[in-house]
Design a protein around this motif. Structure first.
Motif, PDB file in Angstrom:
ATOM      1  N   TYR A 155       0.697  -0.793   0.469  1.00 40.08           N
ATOM      2  CA  TYR A 155       0.005  -0.114   0.157  1.00 40.08           C
ATOM      3  C   TYR A 155       0.651   1.409  -0.143  1.00 40.08           C
ATOM      4  CZ  TYR A 155       1.188   0.700   5.235  1.00 40.08           C
ATOM      5  OH  TYR A 155       1.424   0.299   6.616  1.00 40.08           O
ATOM      6  N   ARG A 156       0.130   2.556  -0.603  1.00 38.11           N
ATOM      7  CA  ARG A 156       1.249   3.568  -0.200  1.00 38.11           C
ATOM      8  C   ARG A 156       1.076   4.500   0.311  1.00 38.11           C
ATOM      9  NH1 ARG A 156       1.344   8.873  -1.898  1.00 38.11           N
ATOM     10  NH2 ARG A 156       3.134   9.230  -2.997  1.00 38.11           N
TER      11      ARG A 156
ATOM     12  N   GLY B 200       6.281   6.054   1.658  1.00 37.31           N
ATOM     13  CA  GLY B 200       6.126   5.450   0.440  1.00 37.31           C
ATOM     14  C   GLY B 200       5.063   4.417   0.606  1.00 37.31           C
ATOM     15  N   TYR B 201       5.450   3.247  -0.592  1.00 39.86           N
ATOM     16  CA  TYR B 201       5.395   1.921  -0.969  1.00 39.86           C
ATOM     17  C   TYR B 201       5.532   1.354   0.368  1.00 39.86           C
ATOM     18  CZ  TYR B 201       3.471   3.706  -5.158  1.00 39.86           C
ATOM     19  OH  TYR B 201       2.196   4.288  -6.047  1.00 39.86           O
TER      20      TYR B 201
END
Length: 97
Positions: free
Chosen positions: A52-53, A58-59
């Motif tokens: 998920y972001r 970030g990711y």
């Protein structure tokens, strides 16, 4: 077929948190709810990786553990419970290891 911890706990007549705690006590799961090295690759658990972001970091990648039908039987044996018989195989003994 694969079961989440919620589904597996319901089939084994216990709560989700109790199931996870007992799997950790038996050394099947680590503190992150992922299978320990001894239980990886045996067909008992499967880890689904997702990401998920996060708005700042970030990711983020994470793993979600599910229990296979073979794993449900292994878990019930390890925890000394009655074996679970999957739906649709009530008349066959092929699900028993």
């Amino acid at each position: 077929m694969e079961y989440t911890f919620d589904q597996a706990a319901a089939l084994l007549n216990m709560g989700r948190n109790t199931l996870i705690r007992r799997l950790r006590e038996e050394g099947m799961l680590g503190t992150d709810n992922l299978p320990t090295s001894r239980w990886r690759g045996r067909g008992v658990f499967r880890v689904i990786t997702k990401m998920y972001r996060h708005p700042v970091a970030g990711y983020i990648h994470y793993g979600r553990t599910v229990i296979t039908v073979k794993g449900l039987n292994a878990v019930s044996r390890k925890l000394r419970l009655a074996q679970h018989q999957p739906e649709g195989s009530r008349n066959r003994a092929s699900w028993v290891n």
